[in-house]
Design a protein around this motif. Structure first.
Motif, PDB file in Angstrom:
ATOM      1  N   SER A  60     -17.985  15.814  -8.508  1.00 22.38           N
ATOM      2  CA  SER A  60     -18.362  16.854  -7.675  1.00 22.38           C
ATOM      3  C   SER A  60     -17.151  17.427  -7.082  1.00 22.38           C
ATOM      4  O   SER A  60     -16.638  18.452  -7.531  1.00 22.38           O
ATOM      5  N   HIS A  61     -16.486  16.787  -6.261  1.00 20.67           N
ATOM      6  CA  HIS A  61     -15.367  17.111  -5.535  1.00 20.67           C
ATOM      7  C   HIS A  61     -14.240  17.160  -6.730  1.00 20.67           C
ATOM      8  O   HIS A  61     -13.101  17.915  -6.512  1.00 20.67           O
ATOM      9  N   ALA A  89     -19.688  19.024  -3.380  1.00 27.23           N
ATOM     10  CA  ALA A  89     -19.486  19.773  -4.668  1.00 27.23           C
ATOM     11  C   ALA A  89     -18.683  20.907  -4.718  1.00 27.23           C
ATOM     12  O   ALA A  89     -19.056  22.149  -4.499  1.00 27.23           O
ATOM     13  N   LEU A 109     -27.042  14.521  -2.938  1.00 26.90           N
ATOM     14  CA  LEU A 109     -25.561  14.618  -3.219  1.00 26.90           C
ATOM     15  C   LEU A 109     -25.281  13.174  -3.843  1.00 26.90           C
ATOM     16  O   LEU A 109     -24.472  12.989  -4.799  1.00 26.90           O
ATOM     17  N   GLN A 113     -24.631  11.290  -7.469  1.00 23.09           N
ATOM     18  CA  GLN A 113     -23.098  11.021  -8.314  1.00 23.09           C
ATOM     19  C   GLN A 113     -22.959   9.681  -8.397  1.00 23.09           C
ATOM     20  O   GLN A 113     -22.407   9.243  -9.270  1.00 23.09           O
TER      21      GLN A 113
END
Length: 284
Positions: A60-61, A89, A109, A113
């Motif tokens: 995500s990041h 994200a 989230l 992940q």
């Protein structure tokens, strides 16, 4: 040792009276797997020769499926314990901007992940052993109990065997303990601290420590006294089981190598806070 109350383990935490005369063991971790496609962030292979635990981005990041699988496989080969490093994200902001999600959205989230990384771990022949929230998400959970609880619920829903690696003195520590999860405390080798126990914001004076000698001396002194220097304030007492060196910082590899060398020269053993467990399943 009761992992839910890790401060009772004097081999991991600083002893304020005579720790220079007793065995001290500490974990060294770094945020890895933060590349994407052909773009690489830091030298993961070299860093995995230095650290004992790896916080691996979950797509995500930063990160992507191929990077996750590759980093997990390399960590397993090097005998480094793998942890999930979920974040907002927000690739453009590298997960360092606060996204105002609802508590339910935070749960979703994190759960998705962590599940993705566990699937990648199954392909890599290793296991995910713990979770450490990334960047702005981790800082939010440090001070906001509902957010911390959401992260803990998501973690527990995916696997109640996963441990939590949390900022020392944070609400995430308390939330994990209250939920019955194993929880371990973390400090940073290359970040400045405020008197509140929180990290100095990255854009403020004293946020980053770039000199490896300064960082190593601070850590060796801290592991002797249990007191962390702060910017514009008195030292504060923190507990610790793991020390983070950022894998994306300029000079990160040199910093990690020097910190480890100086700690070992001071008689501090560098070892993972959780055991290395290999297997065909991505579960904890």
């Amino acid at each position: 040792m009761d992992a839910r109350h890790p401060a009772t383990d004097t081999k991991c935490c600083p002893n304020t009276s005579n720790s220079r005369n007793r065995a001290v063991r500490i974990d060294l971790n770094s945020d890895l797997g933060e590349g994407f496609g052909p773009w690489r962030m830091g030298d993961d292979a070299a860093m995995l020769d230095v650290v004992t635990s790896a916080n691996i981005a979950c797509g995500s990041h930063a990160g992507d499926p191929a990077t996750m699988v590759e980093t997990l496989a390399l960590a397993c080969k090097q005998g480094v314990v793998a942890g999930a490093h979920p974040g907002f994200a927000d690739r453009e902001g590298f997960g360092r901007r606060l996204i105002p999600l609802t508590v339910s959205e935070v749960e979703q989230l994190v759960a998705t992940q962590v599940g993705a990384l566990m699937g990648a771990a199954a392909l890599s022949g290793t296991k995910v052993r713990y979770l450490k929230p990334h960047g702005a998400l981790g800082n939010w959970a440090a001070d906001d109990r509902p957010v911390a609880d959401a992260i803990v619920r998501a973690t527990k829903a995916v696997s109640s065997s996963l441990a939590i690696l949390a900022i020392s003195g944070s609400k995430l520590e308390a939330a994990a303990r209250d939920a019955g999860l194993a929880v371990f405390s973390e400090i940073y080798a290359d970040r400045g601290y405020m008197p509140t126990g929180r990290l100095v914001p990255r854009k403020s004076r004293g946020a980053m420590i770039h000199d490896p000698d300064v960082a190593a001396r601070r850590l060796v002194d801290f592991l002797s006294t249990g007191l962390m220097p702060t910017v514009d304030g008195p030292p504060i007492r923190l507990e610790v089981h793991s020390i983070c060196v950022h894998g994306d910082s300029q000079g990160a590899l040199a910093m990690a190598r020097h910190v480890r060398s100086e700690m070992e020269a001071a008689g501090i053993a560098v070892a993972p806070f959780l055991p290395m467990v290999a297997g065909a399943s991505g579960g904890a």
